[in-house]
Write a protein that holds these residues in place. Structure first.
Motif: not given
Length: 451
Positions: A75-84
């Motif tokens: 849950t601490h991932l950035s939007e970019e990291e999550m999308t990737k």
């Protein structure tokens, strides 16, 4: 057999998740799976985005009943990291604790559901969960853990730690990490209880310990360090501590308070715990992380004259291989450096990438940190290597302490070799940590160090 169904038949009225019995959890999971099927019937893999909660556990178990692979999103991932991560694993559907994706509440409130055949047996090859780990590269790797690995793990862990009918294991480590999820899986297999905490709250944990509401606890050292001095009366049977370097001074405090500390060593790739031991039974091995669990083999590759080399593991709990990469056919390189003593106890010197090579000498940051943690005025510390034109690398110390620079330096100078002494000491109010409480050494350099 489906572990949850088995326990609902054999121990229907025994508590499982918080105050829910095995029968109640089975009924809720069955109902939830029927509601979820409309969302996921064309999917083989979904993602969960949630902090620890009863709902998170129920959704996870419902996906197991549907034989659907689950990516646990940090849950601490950035939007970019999550999308990737979602794109790399071709995941189209995500369920979340809030309205960020498909919310848990939307599913619960849906009046639509479909009768579906749920898993009666768990296929050993079926992927239970996928956890992404950055390892040493900075780029994430996807670790698939299957029922066969969890089956081997829960059996070996149970033999190592023992099982009692009154066990109640506090889950305070995030379940999107293996350290937290493994507790749920062990307890499900053992037919014992878990108490799920949304996050690490010192007062809540201390109250649960004082009230004897729990008797098992898994923590990383920084968490235990924050509560150890305040633990008085307790009914603890196991306090499993791992995930990072464990200061000797912290272990000694536990022994003085008769707190049953079990040191452990493992990683996501090995389905958590691979090596464990109760320190009070072997106080002379206090610096060790323990002995291998049943069927776990440890090999030291390319040992030096002191027997120190790369730690490699082979076991039925070891993943088959990272998704999209070669299958592991032999020993797995943990990228940790350590040695085995004549009694088979494993000692971890440090992560390979943390070792500082200064003027041709190997400096192990954990060794220096262990000395520092023995001082009562040092709360937290981290030793990190930085480039140096003359020596190649030199150690830098980040520390939380009431001591001044001269006092810290003088304390160390009396206890370690001169070449191991930090070239600079930086005082901070807080050290950056990940959600599990591990100190992020890379962030220390990026945020605070100026050459």
């Amino acid at each position: 057999m489906n572990w949850l169904k088995k326990q609902s038949i054999e121990k229907p009225n025994n508590k499982f998740i918080n105050n829910l019995t095995f029968e109640e959890v089975y009924e809720r999971v069955t109902d939830l799976a029927k509601r979820l099927y409309l969302y996921v019937k064309n999917q083989s893999r979904v993602a969960l985005y949630s902090n620890n909660s009863e709902d998170m556990a129920l959704f996870f178990l419902a996906f197991q009943a549907l034989k659907i692979e689950v990516l646990m999103l940090n849950t601490h991932l950035s939007e970019e990291e999550m999308t990737k991560q979602l794109n790399a694993l071709h995941i189209q559907i995500v369920f979340s604790q809030d309205n960020k994706f498909i919310s848990f509440q939307e599913v619960y409130q849906s009046d639509e559901y479909e009768e579906v055949q749920l898993a009666e047996e768990y296929n050993p090859q079926q992927i239970v969960v996928i956890m992404n780990t950055s390892a040493t590269t900075g780029e994430f790797k996807s670790v698939p853990l299957r029922w066969k690995q969890f089956d081997s793990h829960v059996k070996a862990s149970g033999k190592s730690l023992g099982i009692t009918e009154t066990d109640n294991w506090l889950i305070v480590l995030p379940m999107y990490h293996i350290g937290g999820l493994a507790i749920l899986m062990r307890s499900l297999y053992n037919g014992t209880r878990v108490t799920i905490a949304g996050k690490f709250d010192e007062e809540q944990v201390l109250q649960l310990i004082e009230d004897a509401a729990i008797n098992m606890l898994s923590l990383v050292p920084t968490m235990l360090n924050r509560i150890i001095d305040r633990i008085e009366e307790h009914n603890l049977r196991v306090v499993l501590v791992g995930g990072e370097f464990i200061p000797e001074s912290l272990v000694e405090k536990c022994l003085c308070k008769n707190i049953p500390i079990y040191k452990t060593y493992g990683m996501t790739e090995t389905t958590s715990q691979s090596v464990t031991f109760p320190v009070s039974d072997y106080p002379q091995k206090i610096d060790s992380v323990g002995v291998p669990l049943e069927e776990v083999m440890i090999h030291i590759k390319d040992p030096d004259e002191n027997g120190v080399g790369e730690v490699q593991i082979k076991s039925p709990m070891l993943m088959d291989g990272y998704l999209g990469q070669e299958t592991i056919s032999d020993f797995f390189n943990t990228e940790d450096v350590g040695y085995l003593d004549q009694d088979g106890f494993l000692y971890i010197m440090d992560r390979r990438q943390n070792i500082i090579i200064s003027g041709g000498e190997n400096i192990y940051p954990q060794e220096i940190e262990n000395v520092l943690y023995a001082h009562p005025e040092i709360s937290e510390c981290a030793v990190v290597g930085v480039k140096d034109a003359k020596w190649g690398q030199v150690p830098i110390l980040f520390v939380i302490s009431s001591l001044d620079e001269d006092e810290v330096f003088d304390y160390l100078a009396k206890r370690i070799a001169r070449y191991k002494l930090p070239q600079r000491i930086l005082f901070l109010n807080e050290l950056p940590k990940n959600p599990s409480g591990k100190i992020l050494k890379k962030d220390l350099i990026e945020r605070y160090y100026v050459d």
